[in-house]
Design a protein around this motif. Sequence first.
Motif, PDB file in Angstrom:
ATOM      1  N   SER A  79      12.880  62.908  55.898  1.00 64.73           N
ATOM      2  CA  SER A  79      13.604  63.408  54.894  1.00 64.73           C
ATOM      3  C   SER A  79      13.024  64.556  54.305  1.00 64.73           C
ATOM      4  O   SER A  79      12.116  65.025  54.292  1.00 64.73           O
ATOM      5  N   ALA A  81      14.190  68.833  52.380  1.00 66.02           N
ATOM      6  CA  ALA A  81      14.709  69.641  51.626  1.00 66.02           C
ATOM      7  C   ALA A  81      14.569  71.067  51.867  1.00 66.02           C
ATOM      8  O   ALA A  81      13.407  71.395  52.287  1.00 66.02           O
ATOM      9  N   ILE A 109      22.331  61.950  46.342  1.00 59.72           N
ATOM     10  CA  ILE A 109      21.616  62.905  45.460  1.00 59.72           C
ATOM     11  C   ILE A 109      22.569  62.811  44.189  1.00 59.72           C
ATOM     12  O   ILE A 109      23.528  62.976  44.301  1.00 59.72           O
ATOM     13  N   CYS A 113      20.859  67.227  40.795  1.00 53.91           N
ATOM     14  CA  CYS A 113      19.783  67.244  42.002  1.00 53.91           C
ATOM     15  C   CYS A 113      18.475  67.061  41.798  1.00 53.91           C
ATOM     16  O   CYS A 113      17.606  67.893  42.446  1.00 53.91           O
ATOM     17  N   LEU A 116      16.710  61.791  44.481  1.00 49.77           N
ATOM     18  CA  LEU A 116      17.232  61.201  45.924  1.00 49.77           C
ATOM     19  C   LEU A 116      17.149  59.845  46.020  1.00 49.77           C
ATOM     20  O   LEU A 116      15.869  59.100  45.865  1.00 49.77           O
ATOM     21  N   TRP A 128      13.254  59.089  44.933  1.00 50.82           N
ATOM     22  CA  TRP A 128      12.429  60.295  45.061  1.00 50.82           C
ATOM     23  C   TRP A 128      12.578  61.528  44.042  1.00 50.82           C
ATOM     24  O   TRP A 128      13.855  61.431  43.701  1.00 50.82           O
ATOM     25  N   LEU A 130      13.058  64.944  43.379  1.00 47.73           N
ATOM     26  CA  LEU A 130      12.978  66.321  44.181  1.00 47.73           C
ATOM     27  C   LEU A 130      12.336  67.294  43.798  1.00 47.73           C
ATOM     28  O   LEU A 130      12.058  68.469  44.433  1.00 47.73           O
ATOM     29  N   GLY A 133       8.712  65.902  44.518  1.00 52.90           N
ATOM     30  CA  GLY A 133       8.432  65.239  45.910  1.00 52.90           C
ATOM     31  C   GLY A 133       8.043  63.687  45.837  1.00 52.90           C
ATOM     32  O   GLY A 133       7.409  63.196  46.684  1.00 52.90           O
TER      33      GLY A 133
END
Length: 1180
Positions: A79, A81, A109, A113, A116, A128, A130, A133
Amino acid sequence: ESILNETDDEDESFVLEDPTLLNIDTIDSHSYDTSSVASSDSGDRTNLKRKKKLPDSFSLHGSVMRHSLLKGISAQIVSAAVNQNQALRLCLGSTSVGGQYGAISALSINNDCSRLLCGFAKGQITMWDLASGKLLRSITDAHPPGTAILHIKFTDDPTLAICNDSGGSVFELTFKRVMGVRTCESRCLFSGSKGEVCCIEPLHSKPELKDHPITQFSLLAMASLTKILVIGLKPSLKVWMTFPYGRMDPSSVPLLAWHFVAVHNYVNPMLAFCRGDVVHFLLVSPDRMLYVCYKVLYHNTIIWINSRTVVLLDSVEKLHVIDRQTQEELETVEISEVQLVYNSSHFKSLATGGNVSQALALVGEKACYQSISSYGGQIFYLGTKSVYVMMLRSWRERVDHLLKQDCLTEALALAWSFHEGKAKAVVGLSGDASKRKAVVADRMVEILFHYADRALKKCPDQGKIQVMEQHFQDMVPVIVDYCLLLQRKDLLFSQMYDKLSENSVAKGVFLECLEPYILSDKLVGMTPQVMKDLIVHFQDKKLMENVEALIVHMDITSLDIQQVVLMCWENRLYDAMIYVYNRGMNEFISPMEQVVMGNKLLVYISCCLAGRAYPLGDIPEDLVPLVKNQVFEFLIRLHSAEASPEEEIYPYVRTLLHFDTREFLNVLALTFEDFKNDKQAVEYQQRIVDILLKVMVENSDFTPSQVGCLFTFLARQLAKPDNTLFVNRTLFDQVLEFLCSPDDDSRHSERQQVLLELLQAGGIVQFEESRLIRMAEKAEFYQICEFMYEREHQYDKIIDCYLRDPLREEEVFNYIHNILSIPGHSAEEKQSVWQKAMDHIEELVSLRPCKAAELVATHFSEQIETVIKKLQVNIAKINWEETSSIHVNQELLQMSPCVTEQFIELLCQFSPNQVIETLQVLECYRLEETIQITQKYQLHEVTAYLLEKKGDIHVLLIIFLNLESKEDLSLKDVEDTMVETIALSLKSLTMQVLNSMAAFIALPSILQRILQDPVYGKGKLGEIQGLILGMLDTFNYEQTLLETTTSLLNQDLHWSLCNLRASVTRGLNPKQDYCSICLQQYKRRQEMADEIIVFSCGHLYHSFCLQNKECTIETEGQTRWTCYKCSSSNKGGKLSENSSEIKKGKTTSSQVRLVFTSGSPFIEETVCLPMDSLSSFIEY
């Protein structure tokens, strides 16, 4: 188990309340959309070859979609970004996590944002952060283990998510944080045991729509293998809608996509869903749902780009951009080069042992839900090597794209559609309508300059002139069209004209292109220089008629007056010259003085007196009275401007009267209609009338027809209620004497017709009627006499008019018939006409015997003897060939025997060959007298016929024996006649004997005796044998017909009884085990003394519920039940009244009443069964 898993009634149709509301006029271009997309496959690749080819949209819409390629992504990254510059920002997870959880099968998402969600092939779910992380949650118990996560979706609530696993179940995930500990609670919304769900889609809304009433319900759409469900998660779980697919291809993928749209100034979400080749749109609001479906020509998947544009992906990886409202295909894009990633392995749960149904595995063959995503008008595709993004081009980019491909005509057409607001999938145009048009118009002007330069550069330098003309004829009209559409005449006649004037051929084509616009009044003005060049160009080509048509449509300010007037005189362009005089100099008399006389001048005078401009338009209102006065002054001038000594007075009126008297007087009549009743107008009218009388009455140059036209005109004017004209009555007497002059035999019909028109126009009041009739009779004007007699209701005298008029004498029969037949005339008037016809009957018979006979048969049937007596003197002169052809109606014409015998005698004398034929028709005659008549004229065959009819065979034989010795009849003829007579006598005698025997002797014995006798089989007597054989054939036919009819009746009775027995003994199969009205199971209401009623259509009810709905009807004194649902959905259907009852079985306190019909599920027939047998009965 969720309440959503309960079996619903799939027979209940979804009602379309108002599909017209889906025709969206106001579009919210910033609305938010969510979608679940996949590629469906019909399983029938040959179906793609049968699809109708859609029209090429390239020339209509340009290139709508723009393609971009993102950087390649390593297959090892689990995964990632990326930032706006496509630089890698985060790498979430590791290969060890992938080895433990399997491949990532779903991503989601949240709105801001910040979070995740990842679903894995082995069923785990991770969350997660974002921003940092970090791994926030690892969920392993949210759904049954061993099933892959097919979909995981955040809702608008960041603490609520929805997941769908490969078992077909749907779960609600609620995220909580208590004392720093993150937890996740799971609730089953739909169980896969009731049908696998393949796709889910929650409704998302933008921040500006957070206050929308629909957001409080947190809607979720789910697509199973058999139906679509829309549910509300808040405030409590509720089913909003279910929609079954019906028949579809089992390999097609269910698809869902939400989008907010504006309908009638209200913004509501719209759900697009499909499985197969039909896309359905559902407009959802808190109080109702509106539904419509669009059928498309290919299997598809759905992606919303904006509220009007939908992208469909078919099974061969072609992208179709469709306008939702018109279903017009804007563009087709081939994306096979993307090498789209399919997540078929997740649908088959290969990572967990493949524990899925065959149906779900078949659907998953083309599933790519997680490989396609849309956001903010962009569509992202995950390929095996790269990520692709597609979006709508702005309107400038679409136009520029066509320009780069040298498609200037298509670019102008596309830009004009943007200008008029008719284009589809428009991006980049903002502001009000006037501002948008101004922006697009500036761009179109730039394209037009480029187009003109290109037309001049690509012109062939050498070759035939026709090739150059064809080149510019293809190019120049486009420039003219769009300049006029943009209303830029300044650009057209300045820069464009100057540019094209560099080439003489282009200049000529340009000038010729202006003609249709001028003639249609789309171009009424131009610069004087262009107009001058236009006239010169057409003049050089000898197209003077075209020049005249152009001049009269142009604004006078665009014309060079001197140039146009000289050209008009040289080429006799009178319309153009009149137009220039009228519009340019306000001069209306000069054209009449200088233009050649003719119809054109009459039309011009008529237009001027009516206030109309010649040849087009209207005279300004302030000039209309002045123009009328000037025209009248011109007409009544005593002499012309350059008169010679020999010129007669009033030359203009005299000339127009000689040219066309009737039309000139019609022009004056129309003018008199428009005159106001003021003193000046009355003076003008009287003066013109006096001049007309002076010119025509005192001059012998005019024909009787012309003089009659004048006095007809005067009579019509004098007959008006508000008449102010004065005409001396002596003039009318002079005209009457002139027209009825017995010394002048020329133009008799013309003079009579003129006088008749004068009288019909109202001129009769100007004459003494008795004098008029005398003069008309003297001049043999019988139509005038008829007109006068008809006014006085002296219809009998009109008969004399017809008989004396050689041109109309045969019309007297129709006139008499109409007077005597048509109602509206008094009895005295009819009697006078009847008596007059009787007095002239001899003359009528001499004129046309056939029509006279018809008239007598119709109206004089009771006076036939009287008519015959009048005709006896000249009766031999009648043409009996015509008379004998008349078919007389015996009921209408009851002739006496004497008259009939006279008619037969005349036939014997003049037409003996038709006597027998006539005797067969007539009945009113005496045999003895008729036989004497036929013997008098020696018509032996007729005599034999009458004796045979009388039955006097003895006399008949004596007559033929006496004729044997005469020379005029051969022996053979006498012999044949006698044989026929004897045979006829024996035949009648034999038939009489047979009829008498049939009452006492059996018919077979009679027939056997007759057939055994050889005498009856020989000669003429063989006819009896044929008669008897015919009787036998008739008997056999009737016997066979009776047997066949009896057999058919027995078969129909047997078939009806079998069907009735089968319908009585047939079992019923209810579709559900609960009441279709109260939705409660029948077992729950056993405590009530209630009956269960089952209809043949499968619906089940409590009798108490049906009674509340008034579902009963009375037939023949009995109460019968009707199905509530079927009767509601079939309003106006006729109820069957032919039903029979079934024998009742054993009953208990709780009974089941089974209701069914033969062919219609509306009327009940009942049978009662014990309650304890109901379950087994329903199973059966």
